[in-house]
Enzyme design. Structure first.
Site, PDB file in Angstrom:
ATOM      1  N   ASN A   1       0.599   0.455   5.805  1.00 20.20           N
ATOM      2  CA  ASN A   1       1.154  -0.367   4.749  1.00 20.20           C
ATOM      3  C   ASN A   1       1.887  -1.496   5.435  1.00 20.20           C
ATOM      4  OD1 ASN A   1       2.393  -1.379   2.458  1.00 20.20           O
ATOM      5  ND2 ASN A   1       4.071   0.113   2.524  1.00 20.20           N
ATOM      6  N   GLY A   2       1.511  -2.718   5.132  1.00 19.23           N
ATOM      7  CA  GLY A   2       2.202  -3.851   5.748  1.00 19.23           C
ATOM      8  C   GLY A   2       1.230  -4.940   6.116  1.00 19.23           C
TER       9      GLY A   2
ATOM     10  N   GLY B   1      -0.620   0.654  -5.106  1.00 26.43           N
ATOM     11  CA  GLY B   1      -1.944   0.096  -4.852  1.00 26.43           C
ATOM     12  C   GLY B   1      -2.987   0.772  -5.708  1.00 26.43           C
TER      13      GLY B   1
ATOM     14  N   TYR C   1      11.212  -4.655  -7.168  1.00 26.13           N
ATOM     15  CA  TYR C   1      10.020  -4.472  -7.993  1.00 26.13           C
ATOM     16  C   TYR C   1       9.065  -3.390  -7.514  1.00 26.13           C
ATOM     17  CZ  TYR C   1       5.387  -5.442  -9.877  1.00 26.13           C
ATOM     18  OH  TYR C   1       4.157  -5.323 -10.454  1.00 26.13           O
TER      19      TYR C   1
ATOM     20  N   CYS D   1       0.844  -1.177   0.000  1.00 24.01           N
ATOM     21  CA  CYS D   1       0.000   0.000   0.000  1.00 24.01           C
ATOM     22  C   CYS D   1       0.887   1.238   0.000  1.00 24.01           C
ATOM     23  CB  CYS D   1      -0.881   0.038   1.253  1.00 24.01           C
ATOM     24  SG  CYS D   1      -2.013  -1.355   1.391  1.00 24.01           S
TER      25      CYS D   1
END
Lengths: 506, 506, 506, 506
Positions: free
Chosen positions: D101-102, D28, D257, D2
């Site tokens: 995020n996570g 995201g 990536y 995210c």
């Protein structure tokens, strides 16, 4: 049944047409549309839904111009999808938009002609598209850049010759003006009126005179059977009888149920006609059942209110509003794995026990169609404690399908089809069943305007005034209604007015 | 004014709550919401609009579970935005959702407490959010994972102590059950009932008994003043009086106008109460004006129908439905460069000339608030040809603002504020003005249940039963109503329920 | 610029046309539309927005049938509203829908003719509506119920005679088949191909060959200048040269910027043409600036990538992706009381400092139009630490407006209009400015297909191949573009594709 | 994965947060949300969709205030519905909103605790709701009306102790300020920066430094592992190390990536790290395959571009953009009675034949996950005429699932799970398969910041840095992913973000 309106004004007409459509909303809650014309450009907004849901500020802002037409729709026989909102459009010749109320009974033949002779493509099942294209074709045959009112009336005359059935139509002919006409039998209603403003005289046409009242227009007259009214772009009113042997035979069901009581139709006050229906019904009761034991008259809201109050008065019996109507009806949702549940009448009506308990009640409805609702209402009356439940219909038995634009079920679904009045009473569970007779109903209306010789009484008598309805037609109609009922169930979630609409604007 | 409903069922309740909300829709057309609980998870759908517009199939499918609550809203005093739909939510403790009908009169002080003592953030101006958080805080103080019914009733008792004003509330306490309670004066109504099914007994609470009727529930009782009902997740009904010195003083305006006639409130039939109001009014007329020359009684639809029919009967004068109501009202759009035009009453009502022409008419309305509509209607009656126009109100003069959850204008906008009855008659242009007196109104209602000692009559008397309303409060209220009126004009196009909603679900 | 597609398949084509439109989406992101035909009925869905936003499952389900056409749109010169999505429709004769890519340069005169001679109403400013009605009129003149392919080709020949400018069009003629044609100069591209399936051969036409590749169709050929292809309903392919003295003069800008590199246009690989542009540019640099001190070549993403890699290779200098493109660009909102802020290039591109710090960089773009972006990019390069910033354009200076369907600004807004190459370099702030010369560009493309004698080079040379563009035309164009720019700002919030769309479907 | 952002500004932040979210959109594309705070009131807008689709003008106008946070979401492990958009909300204490995020690896246990100890109801499966409630609970325990920065940091310290896994979170504590913290291993990235304006210093936190760049903020630093930053409402920045034995072990996949190449993460330029991966890969090829016969290096767009260009350079082989990416991908619709068809890679990529024909090509991708796409791409290369197709991955074999917030398939679906590199090559059909080794990858990144001792390499090694991942956990995860995959298919049409959203805002 549908409602139509058209205005040639001296200032923007979007709000006026919108207001008129809300006044005519009782004639159709399925879809609504408005077209205006401004500087040679047409602006259209239409969609499924109530008037208040279809038009938002952003739409109204685009509907510029001092001339326009509008439509509210109730699905009529033969319309298989619910997405064919009006007005419809063809660009050749001139750019014409049209909205209509009624039903063409020879639309299959006309479609064939439009295809093979006129090479006009029809993209819907709507007979309004047929009517629009017949009109367009007849105007095109004039082969002129600028048509005179007489050219236009001449074309309308040819439309009258080609199109059978019932239709009151309003059309905008771009670069020319606004046209309104009513079929040679004048089955569906249409009126016109005017309003004087600072900027000049404005004209308005509509299905019912209430729309004129609400906007402050003065009623000029009904548009006669086979008659047409044309208001040219310069604001001049032209009118002409376009069909020679026309005879006014208006649909009597407008007075029974369809129209608003405060309308005048063909010079008859709907309200007074309904009062008289109550009167005639009282006379019949007193005549045939002089020793009746009715304690109270209870109307089934809303239409029967007018006749019931007069009926009670003539019977010298109290009238009470024993049923409360729920004005906010919701949907029944189909959940995964569930069957459709029938919405019971109980959610639409509630009985006030006080008015039923230990009484002989006479329930009054405007008419009886399928009879299923009547049956449930009688049951409610008994549960509320009524001793006896009598049932009166302010119209005669409805025994035959309608082919002139009223959305009624097929003959086989009509409770009075093939049954005597008494048998109907047994089916719906009434202790006594009283129908107004046909003569009483006709007199009740005709008293308002004795010059009307005949009415369209087909749903009561099975005699179709246009002379083109045979058993083949009725069989096909029954089939269509069944198919369309089935299809609409299948496609409910899939339909999308915004999409189909596009191509219907021919 | 709002409507609330809650069901602890034995099968999915989404459709039932939806149906109940449509039956209660007359109590609020502004917004609607439903929460259900399924397997410890809550599902919510709410938005501005009518019930039929807020819930689509995709929402209903998500509203799974056998327990749920619902709400329809009419904006109440102090609510500055129109976007605070209910139910509202807090996640701590347990996860609680609540919907309520009424108005807290000490919400400013409670907000302060919630902020400084309980550290609960309020993100709206809605007093429902205040009520929810007070309840949440009181439950949290119990400091238990699983509360007993007595714990919950105890917390409700503390809510009663802290929260002044009028409130009938329904709440879902996750993992526990459904709670419904009514303020210590029982100002706003609430009832409960049950239904036996194959799977066991289902319980339902609602603002009015009609909702129970429509769903086939049997009325058990009103929820008393300061009383609470709790149906635990296992389907057991618990109830308790949670406030010691409570005394039922219900809002009499429910009988005058708010409630549906087919409801029972505090054991009084609203319909019968209205009949009796008509009776008392007739008595007053006969007493004070024995030689009246009234030709016909004409109710202004719809609420006054019930009293008007009885009034006419007692006066021995004909009653006629002389006004036709347009049930489909649209908006007035503001076009660029245009001023807002006032929607005239003419688009809502239409007079049947026949019933007015050359007659002395007595128009009957349930009550008079601003008087502007009455004035226009009297004018319409005159235009329709009435000789004399008398005006009767089936309630006494409304002279003071409401602080218990009815959306009424500030005192300065009430036509009877600071005016005698005669003066009101002059303002609205009536040839004679007749008001029911307070005693008559109270008797009309109390006759149905003599055990009710007092009513909330504040809009008529200016006496506020909760004892906490002073002129400061009323001044602030007037200010708020003005501000909120202004603000809503500014933001109309900007508002977005879906957005604000999110954060209101605390 | 727009993208068109048409398929005559042996199974439903909705998904295939949708897929083809996503492949052609680079040709227009403004609006998208699909029409299919099924059993003589047409189904349309179109709206403003990207393909993925316009079509939902419910639309796709209605787009039934094995034949259809589609369109993606970029607004072209003269289109004053953004709501004229294609395909467009006329119902007479036959029912025809059409979508096109290009621009008619004599549309004002054609409108006049359509109005005065053909009496066809046009309801938009779109030249597509003009083209459709000219085609409809020419087909109507055949006066036949069923046209032969030769009739149709004959009508196309007349369209070619009447319509000046650039157009590659696809049309569905109901009851006949799918027609695709390309103007007598072949300015805009169109190809056709086929695919063998179990059920027979399927045919497809499209703006670019990539659409055929993506769907597994085999390219048959380009549609030639003044050529037409007609696939009749029975699946037979017909084709004919319909204009005698046509000469292919394709728009060279397709190779410079518009087309996808993996397309073949008029037998020239766009990718290879771009490689050769890089090569020619390198040759020019080595020729004119043999002692250049370029440390690294940095393309400005995305179009210039192909030429830049070859340019770097030929210069024997490293190429690095020094700019990162943000693929998700949002809007800039206008808040009440705020001015519109300009979206800086910085939110679209970000420089990798490493590749600029202390280096002499040669930035490469496919072409330079307004020059404002180039200026900001050069500034970014300097801020990232570049010693010297040179700027190369893989196309010659753009100095004149486009009238053949590419949305380019008016002459006065073109940075190279009236400026030397050196002056452009000064304006955008480059240390050195290098443009590919016209000869180099033409050779780079022509090498792929030496049979192409001429190209449309008007934006570079000011010479318009159709011979009908004078300064009056260009002045009017400039005016229109200014007006439409202003209008679109005013109406942004008001526009509603769903509404205008309706009437555009003639 | 995210993206998060937060700004404490000196003027309205809605546009800035919106812009930042578009810059972070690559992290995201599933859902987006913004909360702002203004005068003690919170304003929220969130929904499924891209940033540009979620926020309209009417939403932006409501998002007033100078402080706010935002979120873009990619569904992570364990999230069973796609409707749990962030930020999420609890009203007690203070009113807190949070976005993160996570992925918490002990969320099941935490849920249990929140329920049984803290009595906080969780209404979603989202671990963000867990994190928010743990934070809320720890802040509540301080039992103060106004917390000091140290109180807050102390609470964060307790969150660190309770919450295992990876999380970079941003939270608004109403009446206090904006908080941002990163888990004790610093697995997911977060940075903070500042910008000086006329009105004072503004602070910003974000997942990646590109967001700061785009808005003109200057990067101050990464937020360290176990570190927190708090900007109080008065605009003062506070920061503190809140976990004693934290050690930075960032997720190396950000460099492979996830992150944008122009970001700095933990002081390492992602771009440079990728260049070095290409370098290391070249070294490995030259070392292990000195006599390679590669003619051309072709990157698979877009991520591998950076490493491929360096790889080609080091191999002294040409690099060519042989694959063209279609940037507009549409859906595949399921028509009634049809099976879902797989969207072929062919619609996303197209090969330029010229670059493949008769050549030995080395295709380069950033990594290989399922291998299915690689297989199809190799097939395309062969069809385009390649003699030999070699395949290089700029990351080592991905063999284990990710539990730290990256949405990767279960182990069984990873092509390299249980396979040697050679076997992977056989499965995907490459003539030769080359993977970067783990050492090379780690060196490539660490070279940028030698102080980073360890990385989270779990997807390559199966060793999970948080020490709490056992085979039970992974089995459950695999189960969940399967279930959620199935469920999402079932409910696709039913889901409605606007609805579920409501209750997730706790």
């Amino acid at each position: 049944m549908c409602g139509i309106v058209g205005i040639v004004g001296k200032s923007p007409v979007n709000q006026s047409i919108y207001d008129a459509l809300t006044v005519l909303q009782h004639r159709g809650q399925d879809a609504a549309g408005i077209v205006t014309t401004d500087n040679g450009r047409l602006y259209l907004r239409k969609d499924n839904g109530l008037v208040r849901d279809v038009f938002h500020t952003r739409h109204m802002r685009r509907l510029t111009g001092n001339t326009g037409i509008g439509h509210v729709r109730y699905p009529t026989a033969g319309s298989s999808t619910s997405a064919e909102a009006q007005p419809l459009y063809v660009n050749s010749p001139y750019g014409i938009t049209l909205a209509h109320n009624g039903n063409l009974t020879n639309s299959d033949q006309l479609k064939e002609e439009l295809f093979s002779t006129d090479r006009r493509h029809l993209n819907t099942n709507s007979d309004s598209e047929v009517l629009l294209n017949v009109l367009a074709h007849e105007l095109q045959l004039k082969d002129k850049n600028q048509l005179s009112p007489d050219d236009i009336f001449d074309a309308v005359g040819n439309v009258f010759k080609r199109c059978k059935g019932a239709y009151a139509a309003v059309a905008l002919i771009n670069g020319h003006g606004l046209l309104c006409f009513r079929d040679p039998h004048g089955i569906r209603p249409a009126v016109y009126g005017k309003r004087e403003t600072e900027n000049g005289i404005e004209y308005m046409v509509a299905s019912e005179s209430v729309a004129l009242d609400a906007l402050g227009y003065e009623l000029i007259d009904d548009i006669g059977a086979g008659h047409a009214v044309f208001i040219s772009d310069d604001g001049t009113l032209h009118e002409k009888q376009c069909f020679e042997n026309s005879e006014l035979t208006p649909c009597i069901f407008e007075h029974v149920y369809l129209a608003r009581p405060d309308s005048m139709i063909d010079n008859v006050s709907v309200y007074k006609a309904r009062l008289r229906m109550g009167e005639k019904l009282a006379e019949k009761i007193l005549r045939e059942w002089p020793d009746h034991d009715i304690d109270v008259v209870i109307p089934i809201p809303d239409t029967s209110l007018t006749s019931a109050v007069q009926l009670a008065h003539e019977l010298n019996v109290k009238m009470r509003h024993g049923f409360i109507k729920n004005r906010y009806i919701g949907r029944t949702f189909i959940m995964p794995g569930q069957q459709m549940r029938k919405k019971s009448v109980r959610q639409k009506l509630n009985a006030i026990e006080l008015e039923f308990r230990d009484k002989n009640v006479l329930l009054v409805d405007d008419s009886i169609v399928r009879g299923t609702t009547s049956e449930q209402i009688i049951e409610m009356a008994r549960e509320a404690g009524a001793k006896k439940v009598y049932f009166a219909s302010a119209a005669p038995p409805v025994r035959y399908p309608n082919v002139y634009g009223i959305d009624m079920p097929a003959a086989s679904e009509l409770v009075a089809h093939g049954r005597t009045e008494e048998e109907v009473g047994q089916v719906i569970g009434a202790d006594k069943m009283i129908y107004l007779d046909i003569e009483g109903m006709v007199e009740a209306v005709r008293e308002g305007n004795p010059s009307i010789k005949h009415f369209d009484l087909s749903v009561f008598t099975g005699e179709y005034i246009t002379g083109d309805i045979d058993s083949n037609y009725l069989d096909r109609l029954q089939q269509l209604r069944n198919d369309s009922a089935k299809k609409s169930k299948d496609t409910e979630e899939v339909e999308d007015a915004a999409m189909v609409m596009d191509l219907h604007n021919q």
